[in-house]
Scaffold this motif. Structure first.
Motif, short mmCIF file in Angstrom:
data_model
loop_
_atom_site.label_atom_id
_atom_site.label_comp_id
_atom_site.label_asym_id
_atom_site.label_seq_id
_atom_site.Cartn_x
_atom_site.Cartn_y
_atom_site.Cartn_z
N LEU A 193 0.68 -0.81 -0.19
CA LEU A 193 0.07 -0.05 -0.43
C LEU A 193 1.19 1.27 -0.47
O LEU A 193 1.66 1.14 0.65
CB LEU A 193 -0.63 -0.04 1.36
N SER A 194 0.72 1.88 -0.80
CA SER A 194 1.47 3.34 -0.89
C SER A 194 1.01 4.33 -0.40
O SER A 194 0.07 4.43 0.28
CB SER A 194 1.97 3.87 -2.26
N VAL A 195 1.94 5.57 0.67
CA VAL A 195 1.85 6.29 1.39
C VAL A 195 0.47 7.22 0.71
O VAL A 195 -0.38 7.45 1.04
CB VAL A 195 2.78 7.10 1.29
N PHE A 196 0.80 7.27 -0.41
CA PHE A 196 -0.78 8.29 -1.37
C PHE A 196 -1.24 8.09 -1.38
O PHE A 196 -2.51 8.43 -1.42
CB PHE A 196 -0.01 8.98 -2.94
N GLN A 197 -1.81 5.92 -1.33
CA GLN A 197 -2.79 5.44 -1.88
C GLN A 197 -3.19 5.45 -0.35
O GLN A 197 -4.77 5.77 -0.04
CB GLN A 197 -2.93 4.48 -1.80
N LEU A 198 -2.73 5.15 0.85
CA LEU A 198 -3.31 5.45 2.14
C LEU A 198 -4.36 7.14 2.18
O LEU A 198 -5.09 6.74 2.81
CB LEU A 198 -1.77 5.14 2.99
N SER A 199 -3.55 7.92 1.69
CA SER A 199 -3.52 8.84 2.25
C SER A 199 -5.29 8.91 1.94
O SER A 199 -6.19 10.03 2.54
CB SER A 199 -2.53 10.24 1.41
N ILE A 200 -5.53 8.59 0.35
CA ILE A 200 -6.99 8.62 -0.10
C ILE A 200 -7.97 8.35 0.80
O ILE A 200 -8.87 9.61 0.84
CB ILE A 200 -6.78 8.34 -0.93
N ALA A 201 -7.49 7.36 1.70
CA ALA A 201 -8.63 7.35 2.86
C ALA A 201 -8.87 8.49 3.44
O ALA A 201 -10.01 7.73 4.81
CB ALA A 201 -8.13 5.54 3.86
N TYR A 202 -8.20 8.95 4.22
CA TYR A 202 -8.08 9.94 5.38
C TYR A 202 -9.20 11.10 4.51
O TYR A 202 -9.64 11.70 5.50
CB TYR A 202 -7.13 10.96 5.40
N ILE A 203 -10.36 10.68 3.74
CA ILE A 203 -10.98 11.06 2.72
C ILE A 203 -12.16 11.36 3.86
O ILE A 203 -13.26 12.30 4.30
CB ILE A 203 -11.09 10.94 0.97
N MET A 250 -16.33 13.52 7.57
CA MET A 250 -16.88 13.37 9.24
C MET A 250 -16.57 14.61 9.46
O MET A 250 -17.69 15.54 10.29
CB MET A 250 -16.07 12.70 9.92
N LEU A 251 -15.36 15.55 9.37
CA LEU A 251 -15.57 16.69 9.71
C LEU A 251 -16.69 17.76 8.99
O LEU A 251 -17.44 18.94 9.95
CB LEU A 251 -14.42 17.56 9.24
N ILE A 252 -16.60 17.37 7.38
CA ILE A 252 -17.96 18.46 6.80
C ILE A 252 -18.71 18.53 8.04
O ILE A 252 -20.46 19.17 8.43
CB ILE A 252 -18.08 17.74 6.12
N ILE A 253 -19.37 17.00 8.15
CA ILE A 253 -20.96 16.75 8.56
C ILE A 253 -20.88 16.61 10.04
O ILE A 253 -22.22 18.17 10.68
CB ILE A 253 -20.93 15.47 8.91
N ARG A 259 -23.25 20.04 11.00
CA ARG A 259 -24.96 19.86 12.28
C ARG A 259 -24.39 20.90 13.20
O ARG A 259 -24.96 21.48 14.26
CB ARG A 259 -24.37 18.68 12.43
N GLY A 260 -23.42 21.97 13.56
CA GLY A 260 -22.98 22.20 14.71
C GLY A 260 -22.29 21.77 15.71
O GLY A 260 -22.93 22.36 16.94
N ILE A 261 -21.31 20.54 15.07
CA ILE A 261 -21.32 19.50 16.53
C ILE A 261 -19.95 19.71 16.61
O ILE A 261 -19.26 20.00 16.26
CB ILE A 261 -21.21 17.90 16.21
N LYS A 262 -19.81 19.94 18.54
CA LYS A 262 -18.50 20.81 18.33
C LYS A 262 -17.51 19.35 18.48
O LYS A 262 -17.27 19.75 19.73
CB LYS A 262 -18.26 21.41 19.11
N ARG A 263 -17.18 19.19 17.65
CA ARG A 263 -15.92 17.90 18.23
C ARG A 263 -14.97 17.31 17.30
O ARG A 263 -14.21 16.45 17.45
CB ARG A 263 -16.91 16.32 17.65
N GLU A 264 -14.29 18.73 16.25
CA GLU A 264 -13.09 18.86 15.43
C GLU A 264 -12.04 18.57 16.15
O GLU A 264 -12.03 17.63 15.14
CB GLU A 264 -13.67 20.06 14.82
N LYS A 265 -12.12 18.97 17.45
CA LYS A 265 -10.95 18.72 17.59
C LYS A 265 -10.43 17.31 18.29
O LYS A 265 -9.19 17.01 18.15
CB LYS A 265 -10.81 19.88 19.27
N GLN A 266 -11.54 17.19 18.85
CA GLN A 266 -11.27 15.81 19.29
C GLN A 266 -10.81 14.86 17.84
O GLN A 266 -10.19 14.06 17.91
CB GLN A 266 -12.69 14.97 19.90
N ILE A 267 -11.80 14.62 16.66
CA ILE A 267 -11.57 13.79 15.69
C ILE A 267 -10.08 14.33 14.90
O ILE A 267 -9.75 13.20 14.86
CB ILE A 267 -12.54 14.47 14.21
#
Lengths: 211, 260
Positions: free
Chosen positions: B9-19, B24-27, B31-39
């Motif tokens: 698995l190349s690092v580039f491929q893996l980084s796609i998974a961070y999508i 999750m951050l967008i959701i 919705r105004g849930i303050k959890r960005e920091k924890q995520i």
């Protein structure tokens, strides 16, 4: 027969000397005066900071606490009901103290003594506070202990049942040559046994058997 | 067709998974849930911890020795103990904490050693490729079991104080007075493992098996390993929690057999 010598416990109790040697003893006093603490010490549930408690001339602190509790049974303020039927609740005391289970007749007899009109197979979940208290009294009666320590045994009972139940318990104790020590708030009960009163105030014995 | 090695698995491929993190951050944001920091913290920690572990394991695998394997086990057990004490919501007495340490060491370590040395017949015994991941799974499950059992034991001992004391007044030994509570604690410690076994293979393929299959192991071989490890997990959870509850209840009583 209990003998207390120089008992001190925090700033709750301070008893230089006290003999509890009558068959019936009522411990009275305002709340927070140390009555329950005294009773718990006789049952090895609370240990004094200093001093000696003798039970039939034996030092309680040197006795095996479990063996002592099998001879001197205590009944606490809040009635505790275990899961299961009336019968389960009666037998559990005998089971705990490693005695043989009681027969149905004996159990019915003891329920009559405390005026609890229930079948042995009945569930306990619907019992009222007073009924629970009576079931607990019946349970300790079955244990056939040498001495009984009752903490406010009539707290959950109404005036009439209170009198009846306590008189019955006293009768049971006297008939079988046992000893009864009870903490009570009830004036009526205390008046009924005027020679048996130990009055405690602020951790000190004010009156011991009318002295 | 089976590959005997997993696709790299190349690092580039893996980084796609961070999508997925981005989604999750967008959701959460919308919705105004303050959890960005924890995520972000959770994602970063997961990435960092696993990367470091990867390099550590590479090193240990390249330099197999009994003391490196043992050191890894000691670190895992220490972390498990720390985690149990943190997860139990009620402050535990020092004696009870000592019993936790004793129970997890004896329960998990003996089971792991038995499974690896006797059942799998791994030679040399410290072979890090086997010893470290398998001990990890066993220690982790014992840890969860003891934590659940300790939580239940401590909260019941507190809640049922009046009942326990009443049993003592009736002449019960501490053992008899707490028998139901101790059994319940044991039960709740062991239940998740049992439930897990019930659905295993139907709902989910366990992680270890999936990993082995991905890396080219025959499914039948992978399943044999999985069955073995499940039995070892059951054994270690049972041994460590039974040690914990049967020794632990005593710490709630004084030598005069009264509740502390």
């Amino acid at each position: 027969m209990f003998e207390l010598i120089n008992i001190k416990f925090k700033n709750i109790l301070d008893i230089p000397s006290l003999s509890i040697n009558e068959p019936i003893t009522c411990i009275v006093g305002t709340s927070g005066s140390g009555k329950t603490t005294l009773l718990r010490m006789l049952n090895c549930l609370t240990m004094p900071d200093s001093g000696t408690i003798l039970y039939n001339d034996q030092d309680v602190s040197k006795m095996d606490a479990i063996n002592l509790r099998r001879k001197v049974v205590m009944l606490g303020q809040t009635p505790v009901i275990y899961s299961g039927s009336i019968e389960d609740n009666l037998q559990i005391g005998l089971e705990f103290s490693k005695k043989l289970p009681a027969s149905n007749n004996v159990m019915k007899e003891v329920l009559k003594r405390v005026e609890l009109n229930k079948q042995l197979t009945d569930k306990c979940s619907n019992l009222s506070g007073g009924e629970k208290q009576r079931l607990c009294l019946a349970r300790v009666m079955l244990l056939n202990a040498d001495a009984y320590l009752l903490d406010e045994p009539s707290a959950a009972l109404d005036k009439e049942t209170e009198q009846f139940i306590i008189e019955n318990f006293v009768k049971f104790v006297l008939e079988n040559n046992k000893q009864l020590i009870m903490v009570t708030h009830s004036e009526q009960i205390a008046e009924k046994f005027p020679d048996s009163i130990i009055r405690i105030e602020k951790g000190k014995v004010m009156v011991a058997y009318d002295e | 067709m089976m590959n005997n090695t997993v696709m790299n698995l190349s690092v580039f491929q893996l980084s796609i998974a961070y999508i997925f993190v981005l989604i999750m951050l967008i959701i959460f944001k919308s919705r105004g849930i303050k959890r960005e920091k924890q995520i972000l913290i959770a994602t970063t920690r997961m990435t960092l911890q696993l990367t470091i572990m990867g390099y550590v394991l590479m090193f240990v695998f390249n330099n197999p020795s009994w003391w490196l394997t043992s050191l890894m086990i000691v670190i895992m057990i220490s972390f498990a103990i720390y985690n149990i004490i943190k997860r139990v919501k009620i402050t535990m007495s020092k004696e009870l904490q000592e019993i936790i340490i004793f129970s997890i060491i004896v329960g998990a370590l003996l089971t792991a050693a038995f499974f690896i040395i006797i059942v799998l017949n791994v030679r040399p015994w410290f072979n890090p490729q086997y010893f470290i991941p398998i001990s990890g799974m066993i220690i982790g499950n014992s840890m969860t079991g003891i934590a659940l059992g300790a939580n239940k034991l401590c909260s019941d001992m507190e809640e049922k104080r009046v009942e326990i004391e009443n049993s003592l007044m009736l002449g019960a030994t501490p053992f008899a007075a707490t028998k139901a509570i101790v059994n319940n604690a044991f039960d709740s410690a062991i239940l998740p493992t049992m439930n897990n076994m019930l659905t295993m293979g139907i709902v989910s393929l366990p992680g270890m098996m999936t990993g082995q299959i991905l890396s080219g192991t025959f499914p039948i071989t992978a399943i044999k390993y999985q069955i073995g490890i499940m039995l070892a997990i059951l054994g270690s959870t049972a041994v460590s929690t039974v040690l914990f509850v049967t020794l632990g209840y005593r710490t709630f009583f004084t030598k005069d057999n009264t509740l502390k």
